[in-house]
Every structure is written in C-alpha cells, then in structure tokens.
Motif scaffolding. Structure first.
Motif, mmCIF file in Angstrom:
data_model
loop_
_atom_site.group_PDB
_atom_site.id
_atom_site.type_symbol
_atom_site.label_atom_id
_atom_site.label_comp_id
_atom_site.label_asym_id
_atom_site.label_seq_id
_atom_site.Cartn_x
_atom_site.Cartn_y
_atom_site.Cartn_z
ATOM 1 N N LEU A 1 52.392 33.642 112.348
ATOM 2 C CA LEU A 1 53.217 34.678 112.968
ATOM 3 C C LEU A 1 54.646 34.178 113.205
ATOM 4 O O LEU A 1 55.610 34.928 113.056
ATOM 5 N N ALA A 2 54.789 32.895 113.552
ATOM 6 C CA ALA A 2 56.122 32.322 113.734
ATOM 7 C C ALA A 2 56.917 32.359 112.438
ATOM 8 O O ALA A 2 58.124 32.652 112.433
ATOM 9 N N SER A 3 56.247 32.086 111.320
ATOM 10 C CA SER A 3 56.918 32.145 110.022
ATOM 11 C C SER A 3 57.358 33.570 109.698
ATOM 12 O O SER A 3 58.445 33.788 109.147
ATOM 13 N N ASP A 4 56.533 34.547 110.042
ATOM 14 C CA ASP A 4 56.884 35.953 109.777
ATOM 15 C C ASP A 4 58.023 36.415 110.690
ATOM 16 O O ASP A 4 58.940 37.118 110.251
ATOM 17 N N ILE A 5 57.979 36.025 111.948
ATOM 18 C CA ILE A 5 58.996 36.479 112.905
ATOM 19 C C ILE A 5 60.354 35.872 112.586
ATOM 20 O O ILE A 5 61.395 36.495 112.831
ATOM 21 N N ALA A 6 60.373 34.669 112.015
ATOM 22 C CA ALA A 6 61.648 34.033 111.667
ATOM 23 C C ALA A 6 62.436 34.871 110.675
ATOM 24 O O ALA A 6 63.674 34.809 110.633
ATOM 25 N N ARG A 7 61.742 35.694 109.895
ATOM 26 C CA ARG A 7 62.423 36.546 108.919
ATOM 27 C C ARG A 7 63.118 37.731 109.581
ATOM 28 O O ARG A 7 63.871 38.442 108.911
ATOM 29 N N TYR A 8 62.873 37.955 110.863
ATOM 30 C CA TYR A 8 63.561 39.034 111.573
ATOM 31 C C TYR A 8 65.063 38.774 111.642
ATOM 32 O O TYR A 8 65.861 39.707 111.721
ATOM 33 N N VAL A 9 65.434 37.489 111.653
ATOM 34 C CA VAL A 9 66.841 37.123 111.838
ATOM 35 C C VAL A 9 67.534 37.181 110.488
ATOM 36 O O VAL A 9 67.242 36.382 109.590
ATOM 37 N N ASN A 10 68.427 38.123 110.339
ATOM 38 C CA ASN A 10 69.236 38.262 109.140
ATOM 39 C C ASN A 10 70.648 37.784 109.445
ATOM 40 O O ASN A 10 71.233 38.164 110.459
ATOM 41 N N ASP A 11 71.193 36.942 108.571
ATOM 42 C CA ASP A 11 72.485 36.311 108.856
ATOM 43 C C ASP A 11 73.579 37.339 109.121
ATOM 44 O O ASP A 11 74.249 37.327 110.155
ATOM 45 N N GLY B 1 82.602 38.976 121.603
ATOM 46 C CA GLY B 1 83.924 39.591 121.503
ATOM 47 C C GLY B 1 84.691 39.052 120.304
ATOM 48 O O GLY B 1 84.166 38.957 119.188
ATOM 49 N N GLU B 2 85.951 38.674 120.541
ATOM 50 C CA GLU B 2 86.792 38.173 119.462
ATOM 51 C C GLU B 2 86.285 36.845 118.908
ATOM 52 O O GLU B 2 86.554 36.498 117.753
ATOM 53 N N ARG B 3 85.545 36.095 119.721
ATOM 54 C CA ARG B 3 85.025 34.802 119.257
ATOM 55 C C ARG B 3 83.927 34.959 118.214
ATOM 56 O O ARG B 3 83.485 33.972 117.623
ATOM 57 N N ALA B 4 83.464 36.178 117.971
ATOM 58 C CA ALA B 4 82.441 36.394 116.947
ATOM 59 C C ALA B 4 82.950 36.005 115.564
ATOM 60 O O ALA B 4 82.155 35.671 114.678
ATOM 61 N N ASP B 5 84.273 36.013 115.368
ATOM 62 C CA ASP B 5 84.833 35.595 114.081
ATOM 63 C C ASP B 5 84.640 34.103 113.840
ATOM 64 O O ASP B 5 84.747 33.647 112.693
ATOM 65 N N GLU B 6 84.386 33.341 114.902
ATOM 66 C CA GLU B 6 84.175 31.899 114.741
ATOM 67 C C GLU B 6 82.789 31.575 114.187
ATOM 68 O O GLU B 6 82.563 30.467 113.707
ATOM 69 N N VAL B 7 81.855 32.526 114.249
ATOM 70 C CA VAL B 7 80.486 32.287 113.791
ATOM 71 C C VAL B 7 80.477 32.227 112.268
ATOM 72 O O VAL B 7 80.989 33.115 111.590
ATOM 73 N N GLN B 8 79.887 31.172 111.727
ATOM 74 C CA GLN B 8 79.843 30.971 110.287
ATOM 75 C C GLN B 8 78.463 31.218 109.692
ATOM 76 O O GLN B 8 78.341 31.634 108.544
ATOM 77 N N ARG B 9 77.425 30.963 110.471
ATOM 78 C CA ARG B 9 76.059 31.116 109.934
ATOM 79 C C ARG B 9 75.082 31.319 111.066
ATOM 80 O O ARG B 9 75.208 30.714 112.137
ATOM 81 N N VAL B 10 74.089 32.195 110.834
ATOM 82 C CA VAL B 10 72.995 32.418 111.779
ATOM 83 C C VAL B 10 71.692 32.319 111.003
ATOM 84 O O VAL B 10 71.541 32.944 109.943
ATOM 85 N N SER B 11 70.758 31.520 111.501
ATOM 86 C CA SER B 11 69.497 31.339 110.782
ATOM 87 C C SER B 11 68.366 31.116 111.778
ATOM 88 O O SER B 11 68.595 30.733 112.931
ATOM 89 N N ALA B 12 67.157 31.362 111.304
ATOM 90 C CA ALA B 12 65.947 31.100 112.084
ATOM 91 C C ALA B 12 64.878 30.591 111.132
ATOM 92 O O ALA B 12 64.708 31.135 110.035
ATOM 93 N N SER B 13 64.176 29.556 111.553
ATOM 94 C CA SER B 13 63.149 28.965 110.710
ATOM 95 C C SER B 13 62.033 28.415 111.585
ATOM 96 O O SER B 13 62.298 27.907 112.681
ATOM 97 N N PRO B 14 60.781 28.520 111.116
ATOM 98 C CA PRO B 14 59.672 27.962 111.911
ATOM 99 C C PRO B 14 59.631 26.446 111.797
ATOM 100 O O PRO B 14 59.929 25.872 110.747
ATOM 101 N N ILE B 15 59.288 25.797 112.901
ATOM 102 C CA ILE B 15 59.093 24.345 112.891
ATOM 103 C C ILE B 15 57.700 24.065 112.340
ATOM 104 O O ILE B 15 56.705 24.621 112.826
ATOM 105 N N ALA B 16 57.623 23.243 111.324
ATOM 106 C CA ALA B 16 56.361 22.996 110.633
ATOM 107 C C ALA B 16 55.299 22.481 111.598
ATOM 108 O O ALA B 16 55.568 21.618 112.437
ATOM 109 N N GLY B 17 54.102 23.049 111.471
ATOM 110 C CA GLY B 17 52.976 22.606 112.280
ATOM 111 C C GLY B 17 52.994 23.085 113.709
ATOM 112 O O GLY B 17 52.257 22.557 114.540
ATOM 113 N N SER B 18 53.834 24.079 114.027
ATOM 114 C CA SER B 18 53.898 24.583 115.396
ATOM 115 C C SER B 18 54.161 26.084 115.363
ATOM 116 O O SER B 18 54.427 26.662 114.307
ATOM 117 N N SER B 19 54.068 26.706 116.528
ATOM 118 C CA SER B 19 54.334 28.137 116.663
ATOM 119 C C SER B 19 55.703 28.371 117.301
ATOM 120 O O SER B 19 55.885 29.310 118.064
#
Length: 307
Positions: free
Chosen positions: A72-82, A94-112
C-alpha cells in the motif's frame, strides 16, 4: 634508438619536463573551480516521512498485515505528482513556490513508510514544502478512506430524512393493502396494493442499511480510529542533504583537469618551438663536409708539379 635533439619529444615527456608549469596550472584550475562553486546556487532537499497503516504491535501481529502495508505504501507514493504537487504548494509558499525544483515520494524498501522529498533553492522552502506535501498526502488518503466528519454528518442527515419519508410511504402502503383486503376489493386492486407495499418496504430496507453504514463511517471519522490505509506523519520535515559538497568536488576536478590539459597543450607547443629553433640553428652552422669541400681545390693546387 637515440632521440634526435632537433625533433619534438612525446607530449607526456614534454609535460614531465615542464612539471612546474603543470603543477601551477592544475592548482590554478582547481582554485578557479572552487571559486565557481561558491557562485553556483545550492539545492537543498527537505525530507518528511509518512507511515501507512497502524504502527501498533497489535496490528502488526495480524497475518499478512505488514506485507499489505508495504504494498500500500508503494501505491500511495504514486499519489504525489511532481507538477501537480508544485502547483499545490503555491498557496502554502506563495512567491517562494518558484524556488521548488522537484517534488517526489517513494516507499522505503522493506517498510510501510513513504519518503517525501522536496528540492528547493533554500533550506526553509525545502523544509516547509516537504512538510506541506506530506500533510496533503495524509489528508488526501485519510479523507478518501473515512470521509470528513462534517461531510459525513450532512450526508447522514439527508439520508435520515429519506428514510423517514420511505417509512411513511411504507406505512401508507401497508394501510392501503389492509384496507383493500378488509373492504373486499377486487383481486387486481388487492394485488396492486400488495405490490406497492412490497416495493416501499424494500426501498425502506435499502435506505436503512445505507443509514447504518453511513453512521458507522461517521463514528470512525469522529473517533479517528486508524484503518489499514490510514496515514500519519511520523517524522516532520527537515533538511536531509544539499549539493554544495558534490558541486565543489565536481568543479574542483573539472578545474584541475582543465589546468592539466592546458599545461599539456602549452608543453607541446613549447617543445615544438624548441625543436624548430634547434633545427634552424643546426642548418645555419657549416658542417665538416662543407669545410673539406671548400679546402679541396687549395690542396690540389699545392700538389700540382712546377715547371
């Protein structure tokens, strides 16, 4: 075979002969790379962690629970779209949103546990962005799983009104059927009244089942009972790393390499210039054969017989 002093040597030999020049240019290139690294903007990575499901030991002793939570953790990580996540951060940053370069989510192997990361030009933006994305993910999944209490309560009220109307309709249909049977009405009228009573009773049963299910969902939402898919932030956002060290190392190596190549080029050019000058000096100096050739007629004249 001995190397001709008038011919150029190999590039590596020329470089070795001018090792002081090579060392100076390598050091200068490395210093230039270090200075350039100070001018390159640093990228910071903010990290937050979200746990999937209940973290209690009582839940984990259930057979298959851990495996299901990991999947389920692996499936939920796909909810986050860059791109979508960066757009969702605009109201928060606010205006600082332009500073964001990348957003990602990934499951940690062997855990939830789901790892949420945000890369930004400042540490503060990266931290706040990661915290906001993690909380949005928790709210999105938990709301989809249990429903917001206020929304569920309004749905329950609307459904209760429908149940009351269906109950009244069923009571009227039962009364009409009893009246038709008592008055000795025609068989067709009695049969029609019976059909209506059955339909209204069935509709009432369906609405009552829906009412009970919605009531249970509302209790779960209010009491915040963790479900198998419930999410919670288990580690608040913090800066996990930045690329200043790797950028410095990369530019140091690039500068030193550029300095070494420049030293090799200059050494080869200097050695070829030396070879050309040596060749020109040798060709301008008279050789032993040339001197003997000039002296030969004189010696011949001296050996001629006299009369």
């Amino acid at each position: 075979m001995a190397q001709d002093a008038n011919s150029p040597v190999s590039p590596l030999t020329a470089l070795a002969q001018r090792w002081k020049l090579a060392a100076a240019l390598v050091v200068a290139g490395a210093l230039a790379g270090a200075g350039l690294a100070q001018a390159v903007p640093t990228t910071y990575t903010g990290e937050a962690r979200v746990a999937v499901g209940s973290q209690s030991l009582d839940a984990r002793i259930v057979a298959g629970y851990s495996v299901a939570a990991n999947q389920l953790a692996s499936d939920i990580a796909r909810y986050v779209n860059d791109r979508q996540a960066q757009g969702d951060l605009e109201p928060v940053l606010g205006e600082r949103a332009d500073e964001v370069q990348r957003v990602s989510a990934s499951p940690i192997a062997g855990s939830s546990v789901v790892l949420v990361e945000v890369d930004a030009a400042s540490a503060e933006t990266a931290t706040e962005g990661a915290q906001a994305v993690a909380q949005q993910l928790v709210d999105q999944v938990n709301t989809a799983g249990t429903g917001a209490p206020d929304l569920l309560l309004q749905q329950y009220r609307d459904l209760t009104a429908q149940v009351e109307q269906a109950r009244q309709a069923a009571a009227q249909a039962e009364g009409a059927l009893a009246e038709a049977q008592a008055s000795g009405a025609a068989a067709l009228e009695v049969e029609a009244a019976r059909t209506t009573a059955q339909e209204t009773a069935a509709a009432l049963d369906v609405l009552e089942v829906q009412q009970q299910a919605l009531s249970q969902r509302y209790r779960n939402a209010v009491s915040n009972t963790p479900s198998a898919s419930g999410l919670s932030v288990v580690r608040d956002a913090e800066v996990s790393r930045d690329d200043s060290g790797s950028t410095l190392q990369l530019l140091l190596l690039a500068g030193a390499g550029a300095g070494l190549l420049l030293a090799l080029l200059l050494a080869v050019l200097q050695d070829r210039r030396r070879a050309r000058r040596a060749g020109a000096a040798t060709s301008a100096r008279p050789t032993v054969l040339d001197v003997d050739h000039e002296r030969e007629p004189v010696d011949g004249a001296r050996s001629a017989p006299t009369r």
